[in-house]
Design a protein around this motif. Sequence first.
Motif, PDB file in Angstrom:
ATOM      1  N   GLY A 130      60.499  36.073  19.431  1.00 14.31           N
ATOM      2  CA  GLY A 130      59.377  36.870  19.050  1.00 14.31           C
ATOM      3  C   GLY A 130      58.633  36.047  17.711  1.00 14.31           C
ATOM      4  N   SER A 131      59.103  34.826  17.783  1.00 16.00           N
ATOM      5  CA  SER A 131      58.312  33.796  16.350  1.00 16.00           C
ATOM      6  C   SER A 131      57.270  33.244  17.158  1.00 16.00           C
ATOM      7  CB  SER A 131      59.262  33.102  15.892  1.00 16.00           C
ATOM      8  OG  SER A 131      59.550  31.998  16.759  1.00 16.00           O
ATOM      9  N   LEU A 132      56.265  32.858  16.414  1.00 16.40           N
ATOM     10  CA  LEU A 132      55.084  31.962  16.700  1.00 16.40           C
ATOM     11  C   LEU A 132      55.524  30.844  17.312  1.00 16.40           C
ATOM     12  CD1 LEU A 132      52.085  31.504  16.593  1.00 16.40           C
ATOM     13  CD2 LEU A 132      52.204  30.678  14.374  1.00 16.40           C
ATOM     14  N   VAL A 133      56.565  30.150  16.879  1.00 15.70           N
ATOM     15  CA  VAL A 133      57.166  28.749  17.164  1.00 15.70           C
ATOM     16  C   VAL A 133      57.474  28.983  18.708  1.00 15.70           C
ATOM     17  CG1 VAL A 133      58.693  27.248  17.103  1.00 15.70           C
ATOM     18  CG2 VAL A 133      57.796  27.904  14.892  1.00 15.70           C
ATOM     19  N   GLN A 134      58.285  30.096  19.051  1.00 18.66           N
ATOM     20  CA  GLN A 134      58.661  30.431  20.383  1.00 18.66           C
ATOM     21  C   GLN A 134      57.317  30.673  21.212  1.00 18.66           C
ATOM     22  OE1 GLN A 134      60.659  33.901  21.525  1.00 18.66           O
ATOM     23  NE2 GLN A 134      62.128  32.589  22.745  1.00 18.66           N
ATOM     24  N   ALA A 135      56.623  31.255  20.903  1.00 21.80           N
ATOM     25  CA  ALA A 135      55.328  31.678  21.589  1.00 21.80           C
ATOM     26  C   ALA A 135      54.343  30.303  21.973  1.00 21.80           C
ATOM     27  CB  ALA A 135      54.306  32.483  20.833  1.00 21.80           C
ATOM     28  N   LEU A 136      54.484  29.432  20.913  1.00 23.00           N
ATOM     29  CA  LEU A 136      53.650  28.194  21.118  1.00 23.00           C
ATOM     30  C   LEU A 136      54.545  27.321  21.863  1.00 23.00           C
ATOM     31  CD1 LEU A 136      52.411  27.277  17.638  1.00 23.00           C
ATOM     32  CD2 LEU A 136      51.012  27.873  19.643  1.00 23.00           C
ATOM     33  N   GLY A 137      55.947  27.187  21.829  1.00 20.44           N
ATOM     34  CA  GLY A 137      56.638  26.530  22.840  1.00 20.44           C
ATOM     35  C   GLY A 137      56.583  26.925  24.376  1.00 20.44           C
ATOM     36  N   LYS A 138      56.279  28.359  24.426  1.00 16.21           N
ATOM     37  CA  LYS A 138      56.261  28.711  26.105  1.00 16.21           C
ATOM     38  C   LYS A 138      55.100  28.193  26.636  1.00 16.21           C
ATOM     39  CE  LYS A 138      59.277  32.807  25.899  1.00 16.21           C
ATOM     40  NZ  LYS A 138      59.057  34.398  26.021  1.00 16.21           N
ATOM     41  N   ASN A 139      54.159  28.147  25.711  1.00 18.55           N
ATOM     42  CA  ASN A 139      52.678  27.533  26.030  1.00 18.55           C
ATOM     43  C   ASN A 139      52.998  26.009  26.528  1.00 18.55           C
ATOM     44  OD1 ASN A 139      51.400  29.729  25.818  1.00 18.55           O
ATOM     45  ND2 ASN A 139      50.758  29.196  23.861  1.00 18.55           N
ATOM     46  N   LEU A 185      58.179  24.906  26.618  1.00 17.15           N
ATOM     47  CA  LEU A 185      59.491  24.739  26.173  1.00 17.15           C
ATOM     48  C   LEU A 185      60.169  26.227  25.858  1.00 17.15           C
ATOM     49  CD1 LEU A 185      58.773  22.204  23.407  1.00 17.15           C
ATOM     50  CD2 LEU A 185      60.031  21.659  25.799  1.00 17.15           C
ATOM     51  N   ASN A 186      61.769  26.157  26.030  1.00 19.52           N
ATOM     52  CA  ASN A 186      62.342  27.512  25.949  1.00 19.52           C
ATOM     53  C   ASN A 186      63.141  27.321  24.552  1.00 19.52           C
ATOM     54  OD1 ASN A 186      63.376  29.856  26.024  1.00 19.52           O
ATOM     55  ND2 ASN A 186      64.485  29.559  27.475  1.00 19.52           N
ATOM     56  N   LEU A 187      62.350  27.842  23.355  1.00 23.51           N
ATOM     57  CA  LEU A 187      63.194  27.835  22.068  1.00 23.51           C
ATOM     58  C   LEU A 187      63.733  28.954  22.010  1.00 23.51           C
ATOM     59  CD1 LEU A 187      60.442  26.011  20.237  1.00 23.51           C
ATOM     60  CD2 LEU A 187      62.336  24.992  21.002  1.00 23.51           C
ATOM     61  N   GLY A 188      65.027  28.990  21.881  1.00 27.12           N
ATOM     62  CA  GLY A 188      65.818  30.333  21.639  1.00 27.12           C
ATOM     63  C   GLY A 188      66.671  30.316  20.351  1.00 27.12           C
ATOM     64  N   ILE A 189      67.555  29.622  20.112  1.00 22.03           N
ATOM     65  CA  ILE A 189      68.592  29.572  18.784  1.00 22.03           C
ATOM     66  C   ILE A 189      68.576  28.156  18.367  1.00 22.03           C
ATOM     67  CG2 ILE A 189      70.638  30.247  17.968  1.00 22.03           C
ATOM     68  CD1 ILE A 189      70.738  32.582  19.947  1.00 22.03           C
ATOM     69  N   ILE A 190      68.506  27.902  17.123  1.00 22.22           N
ATOM     70  CA  ILE A 190      68.823  26.844  16.500  1.00 22.22           C
ATOM     71  C   ILE A 190      70.030  26.865  15.489  1.00 22.22           C
ATOM     72  CG2 ILE A 190      67.292  27.322  14.506  1.00 22.22           C
ATOM     73  CD1 ILE A 190      66.630  24.132  14.449  1.00 22.22           C
ATOM     74  N   SER A 194      55.541  20.442  13.872  1.00 17.17           N
ATOM     75  CA  SER A 194      55.643  20.611  12.649  1.00 17.17           C
ATOM     76  C   SER A 194      56.356  21.944  12.183  1.00 17.17           C
ATOM     77  CB  SER A 194      54.363  20.541  11.769  1.00 17.17           C
ATOM     78  OG  SER A 194      53.475  19.180  11.972  1.00 17.17           O
ATOM     79  N   MET A 195      56.083  23.113  12.831  1.00 18.74           N
ATOM     80  CA  MET A 195      56.679  24.342  12.643  1.00 18.74           C
ATOM     81  C   MET A 195      58.129  24.148  12.969  1.00 18.74           C
ATOM     82  SD  MET A 195      53.318  26.842  13.344  1.00 18.74           S
ATOM     83  CE  MET A 195      54.535  28.339  13.056  1.00 18.74           C
ATOM     84  N   GLY A 196      58.168  23.836  14.144  1.00 10.24           N
ATOM     85  CA  GLY A 196      59.885  23.477  14.629  1.00 10.24           C
ATOM     86  C   GLY A 196      60.527  22.727  13.779  1.00 10.24           C
ATOM     87  N   ILE A 197      60.036  21.718  13.219  1.00 14.42           N
ATOM     88  CA  ILE A 197      60.783  20.869  12.169  1.00 14.42           C
ATOM     89  C   ILE A 197      61.052  21.364  11.020  1.00 14.42           C
ATOM     90  CG2 ILE A 197      60.857  18.668  11.177  1.00 14.42           C
ATOM     91  CD1 ILE A 197      59.442  17.571  13.620  1.00 14.42           C
ATOM     92  N   SER A 198      60.045  22.225  10.476  1.00 15.14           N
ATOM     93  CA  SER A 198      60.170  22.727   9.318  1.00 15.14           C
ATOM     94  C   SER A 198      61.137  24.172   9.242  1.00 15.14           C
ATOM     95  CB  SER A 198      58.750  23.682   8.842  1.00 15.14           C
ATOM     96  OG  SER A 198      58.959  24.198   7.676  1.00 15.14           O
ATOM     97  N   THR A 199      61.120  24.742  10.384  1.00 13.19           N
ATOM     98  CA  THR A 199      62.186  25.720  10.630  1.00 13.19           C
ATOM     99  C   THR A 199      63.783  25.260  10.758  1.00 13.19           C
ATOM    100  OG1 THR A 199      60.367  27.093  11.727  1.00 13.19           O
ATOM    101  CG2 THR A 199      62.676  27.762  11.955  1.00 13.19           C
ATOM    102  N   ALA A 200      63.738  24.074  11.374  1.00 15.16           N
ATOM    103  CA  ALA A 200      65.180  23.599  11.477  1.00 15.16           C
ATOM    104  C   ALA A 200      65.484  23.160  10.150  1.00 15.16           C
ATOM    105  CB  ALA A 200      65.177  22.425  12.546  1.00 15.16           C
ATOM    106  N   LEU A 227      46.041  18.260  21.198  1.00 13.48           N
ATOM    107  CA  LEU A 227      46.772  17.196  20.350  1.00 13.48           C
ATOM    108  C   LEU A 227      47.055  18.037  19.044  1.00 13.48           C
ATOM    109  CD1 LEU A 227      48.310  14.561  19.665  1.00 13.48           C
ATOM    110  CD2 LEU A 227      45.968  13.860  18.878  1.00 13.48           C
ATOM    111  N   PHE A 228      45.895  18.691  18.351  1.00 12.56           N
ATOM    112  CA  PHE A 228      46.271  19.317  17.243  1.00 12.56           C
ATOM    113  C   PHE A 228      47.034  20.455  17.410  1.00 12.56           C
ATOM    114  CE2 PHE A 228      44.741  22.953  14.506  1.00 12.56           C
ATOM    115  CZ  PHE A 228      45.029  22.646  13.135  1.00 12.56           C
ATOM    116  N   PHE A 229      47.200  21.099  18.273  1.00  6.28           N
ATOM    117  CA  PHE A 229      48.239  22.336  18.189  1.00  6.28           C
ATOM    118  C   PHE A 229      49.541  21.999  18.624  1.00  6.28           C
ATOM    119  CE2 PHE A 229      44.560  25.137  19.424  1.00  6.28           C
ATOM    120  CZ  PHE A 229      44.708  26.065  18.688  1.00  6.28           C
ATOM    121  N   LEU A 230      49.672  20.747  19.373  1.00  6.26           N
ATOM    122  CA  LEU A 230      50.930  20.022  19.640  1.00  6.26           C
ATOM    123  C   LEU A 230      51.777  19.557  18.227  1.00  6.26           C
ATOM    124  CD1 LEU A 230      53.016  19.309  21.668  1.00  6.26           C
ATOM    125  CD2 LEU A 230      51.855  17.152  21.999  1.00  6.26           C
ATOM    126  N   ILE A 231      50.674  18.982  17.460  1.00  5.87           N
ATOM    127  CA  ILE A 231      51.206  18.462  16.061  1.00  5.87           C
ATOM    128  C   ILE A 231      51.573  19.838  15.132  1.00  5.87           C
ATOM    129  CG2 ILE A 231      50.515  17.720  13.890  1.00  5.87           C
ATOM    130  CD1 ILE A 231      48.743  15.735  15.664  1.00  5.87           C
TER     131      ILE A 231
END
Length: 147
Positions: free
Chosen positions: A122-131, A134-139, A38-44, A30-34
Motif C-alpha cells: 500500500g505504499s507509494l514505493v510499491q505502487a511505483l514499483g508495480k508500474n 517490480l514486486n516490492l513486498g517486504i524489506i 531514491s525512495m526505495g533506497i531511502s526506505t531501506a 527517467l525522472f520517475f525512475l530516479i
Amino acid sequence: MTERMRRFLRPEEGAVTVEFVIIFPLVLLLFFLIVFASMGISTASDVQQVAHELARQSIGRLSRSAPVEDVCQDLASDTALMNHLVDQSLLLNPAKLAVQPCPTMPTADGFVTVTVTYNFAGSLVQALGKNFGLNLGIITRSSTVKL
C-alpha cells in the motif's frame, strides 16, 4: 535556385515540437525512475537505521537487573521508542514496521542481533514499483552489537 538548394533552405517550423514530443516522455520516465529508486533506497536505509538503533537499545535492556526473556519483543513493545525512531524517518509507517523475535539473544559470545522487517504493501514505493514491473513486498534488515 537549384532544387538541391531549395531543399536545403526549406522551413523547419514544427521541428522543435516534434523533438519535444519524442524526447519529453523519455525524460519524464527517467525522472520517475530516479525518484522511485531514491525512495526505495531511502526506505531501506531508514529500516537499517531503525534496526541499528534497536540493537543499541538492547544493550541497555540486557544490562538491567531484571532479566528480559526476549529483548527484541521488549523493544518492539516500547511504543514511545518505536514512534520516536519512526518519526526520524520520512517514509516509514510504524504500522508496517515489525521487529522479529529473538529469544536466544544474547548469544554465548555476547552478540545481540535485531532483525526488522518493513512491509511495502500500500505504499507509494510499491505502487511505483508495480508500474515498472517490480514486486516490492517486504524489506528485512539486521543489526548486530556486542555486549
